[in-house]
Design an enzyme around this catalytic site. Structure first.
Site, PDB file in Angstrom:
ATOM      1  N   ASN A  34      -3.278   0.384  -3.337  1.00 56.62           N
ATOM      2  CA  ASN A  34      -3.226  -0.790  -2.473  1.00 56.62           C
ATOM      3  C   ASN A  34      -3.535  -2.015  -3.329  1.00 56.62           C
ATOM      4  O   ASN A  34      -4.572  -2.043  -4.000  1.00 56.62           O
ATOM      5  CB  ASN A  34      -4.233  -0.671  -1.329  1.00 56.62           C
ATOM      6  CG  ASN A  34      -4.219  -1.896  -0.419  1.00 56.62           C
ATOM      7  OD1 ASN A  34      -4.623  -2.984  -0.822  1.00 56.62           O
ATOM      8  ND2 ASN A  34      -3.771  -1.710   0.800  1.00 56.62           N
ATOM      9  N   TYR A  35      -2.641  -2.980  -3.320  1.00 55.78           N
ATOM     10  CA  TYR A  35      -2.881  -4.243  -4.023  1.00 55.78           C
ATOM     11  C   TYR A  35      -2.613  -5.384  -3.054  1.00 55.78           C
ATOM     12  O   TYR A  35      -1.623  -5.360  -2.317  1.00 55.78           O
ATOM     13  CB  TYR A  35      -2.003  -4.345  -5.275  1.00 55.78           C
ATOM     14  CG  TYR A  35      -2.451  -3.371  -6.341  1.00 55.78           C
ATOM     15  CD1 TYR A  35      -3.493  -3.688  -7.205  1.00 55.78           C
ATOM     16  CD2 TYR A  35      -1.871  -2.103  -6.437  1.00 55.78           C
ATOM     17  CE1 TYR A  35      -3.941  -2.772  -8.149  1.00 55.78           C
ATOM     18  CE2 TYR A  35      -2.320  -1.182  -7.370  1.00 55.78           C
ATOM     19  CZ  TYR A  35      -3.350  -1.526  -8.230  1.00 55.78           C
ATOM     20  OH  TYR A  35      -3.808  -0.617  -9.152  1.00 55.78           O
ATOM     21  N   ARG A  36      -3.496  -6.376  -3.051  1.00 56.87           N
ATOM     22  CA  ARG A  36      -3.429  -7.410  -2.019  1.00 56.87           C
ATOM     23  C   ARG A  36      -3.904  -8.769  -2.546  1.00 56.87           C
ATOM     24  O   ARG A  36      -4.667  -8.852  -3.515  1.00 56.87           O
ATOM     25  CB  ARG A  36      -4.291  -6.997  -0.829  1.00 56.87           C
ATOM     26  CG  ARG A  36      -5.721  -6.652  -1.193  1.00 56.87           C
ATOM     27  CD  ARG A  36      -6.445  -5.968  -0.041  1.00 56.87           C
ATOM     28  NE  ARG A  36      -7.817  -5.592  -0.388  1.00 56.87           N
ATOM     29  CZ  ARG A  36      -8.159  -4.445  -0.940  1.00 56.87           C
ATOM     30  NH1 ARG A  36      -7.225  -3.554  -1.227  1.00 56.87           N
ATOM     31  NH2 ARG A  36      -9.411  -4.178  -1.224  1.00 56.87           N
TER      32      ARG A  36
ATOM     33  N   SER B  73       0.832  -1.197   0.000  1.00 56.21           N
ATOM     34  CA  SER B  73       0.000   0.000   0.000  1.00 56.21           C
ATOM     35  C   SER B  73       0.868   1.249   0.000  1.00 56.21           C
ATOM     36  O   SER B  73       2.035   1.211   0.412  1.00 56.21           O
ATOM     37  CB  SER B  73      -0.923   0.009   1.220  1.00 56.21           C
ATOM     38  OG  SER B  73      -0.164   0.000   2.416  1.00 56.21           O
TER      39      SER B  73
ATOM     40  N   HIS C 212      -2.768   7.372  -4.121  1.00 56.72           N
ATOM     41  CA  HIS C 212      -2.884   6.244  -3.192  1.00 56.72           C
ATOM     42  C   HIS C 212      -3.046   4.957  -3.998  1.00 56.72           C
ATOM     43  O   HIS C 212      -3.696   4.944  -5.047  1.00 56.72           O
ATOM     44  CB  HIS C 212      -4.101   6.442  -2.286  1.00 56.72           C
ATOM     45  CG  HIS C 212      -4.589   5.165  -1.640  1.00 56.72           C
ATOM     46  ND1 HIS C 212      -5.593   4.402  -2.185  1.00 56.72           N
ATOM     47  CD2 HIS C 212      -4.186   4.534  -0.514  1.00 56.72           C
ATOM     48  CE1 HIS C 212      -5.810   3.349  -1.417  1.00 56.72           C
ATOM     49  NE2 HIS C 212      -4.966   3.392  -0.404  1.00 56.72           N
TER      50      HIS C 212
END
Length: 309
Positions: A181-183, A165, A179
């Site tokens: 975020n990769y998950r 993130s 911003h």
């Protein structure tokens, strides 16, 4: 008698010298000890944050290598993105801090503060594992997906989660905040999914810059699925609404979650390309405006907008 007094003075002087040396060596020893402990923590993080689970050993779970693959792209992206941001900034450097989660796993935080271009930027990697109540797992979903599949009622769910993130705050009001975020998440019950997105929040809107940012992610989406961009852009627009203010956080981007509707390799490649395109989508706008002149009033507007997100 005079000789004894002289000897005593010499001994006192020597004692003071030894005390100073002891203090210096003790301080140095503490510093070395702290460095050593920090290195041990870093080694634990670098070598393996997540243990090989039994399913991996027995190879009963067909998707078992994915956690290692996703962890690697996150590590690689953290390195490449922070390197690119340092080059754009020209002065600021990221400081790295490793942490270990007591219940399993840990992470690596990289923060740049007080740079020439960026007030503060953070790119943070987390790789955690353990177990959680089914209710907590269910609450994390965006669309009511059954993430506790295969588990008996009341049974805690063993899980693995990895993500990268980032938030970037430039100094210049004409440079937008960004911003991402990769998950990736999986359970020992065989459930897995990908999620993430990248979004942008300008204080002053430049249509050309926004077309570039959105264009990068539209091209990626179109490459993987012609329906992706329209769906994921709309999802980001909904996701980044500040409900109590009745306004959006910025000008969106893409957002997706619970992505497991096709071969995991295809989902993986989509997340990988999105993550690896962050600098291409964001960097040119910062380069373009980082030296723009601005007034104190424009700076105050930026800070006010930043405080509302």
């Amino acid at each position: 008698m005079q000789g004894i007094m002289n000897d005593a003075k010499l001994l006192m002087s020597r004692n003071e010298q030894l005390s100073r040396e002891l203090y210096i060596e003790t301080d140095r020893r503490k510093e070395l000890h702290n460095t050593f402990e920090d290195m041990k923590g870093r080694i634990r993080v670098y070598v393996r944050l997540s243990p090989v689970c039994q399913n991996e050993v027995e190879k009963k779970y067909e998707n078992y290598p994915m956690r290692a693959r996703f962890e690697k792209i996150c590590r690689d992206a953290q390195i490449s993105i922070t390197k690119a941001i340092e080059e754009i900034d020209g002065e600021g450097k990221f400081k790295e801090d490793c942490w270990v989660r007591s219940n399993g796993g840990g992470g690596m935080s990289r923060v740049l503060a007080g740079g020439k271009v960026f007030e503060k930027s953070g790119v943070n990697l987390s790789v955690v594992y353990g177990s959680m109540p089914q209710e907590a797992l269910q609450a994390a979903t965006e669309r009511g997906v059954d993430r506790a599949k295969g588990m008996a009622p009341g049974e805690r769910v063993p899980f693995f989660a990895c993500g990268l993130s980032c938030v970037m705050h430039p100094k210049n009001p004409f440079c937008p905040t960004m911003h991402f975020n990769y998950r990736y998440f999986e359970t020992d019950g065989g459930v897995w999914w990908f999620g993430g997105g990248t979004d942008i929040t300008p204080s002053y809107i430049n249509e050309e810059d926004m077309k570039h940012f959105h264009g990068v992610y539209k091209n990626i989406c179109d490459k993987h699925d012609p329906k992706y961009y329209e769906e994921f852009k709309a999802w980001a627009d909904r996701y980044f609404v500040i409900q109590h203010r009745g306004e959006t956080r910025g000008l969106g981007g893409i957002f997706f979650d619970d992505q497991n509707d096709r071969d995991p390799d295809k989902n993986f490649e989509f997340s990988k390309e999105c993550l690896n395109s962050v600098v291409n989508a964001y960097g040119p706008t910062i380069e373009k405006h980082k030296n723009d002149e601005f007034t104190q009033q424009q700076k105050e507007w930026q800070l006010m907008r930043r405080g509302r997100i």
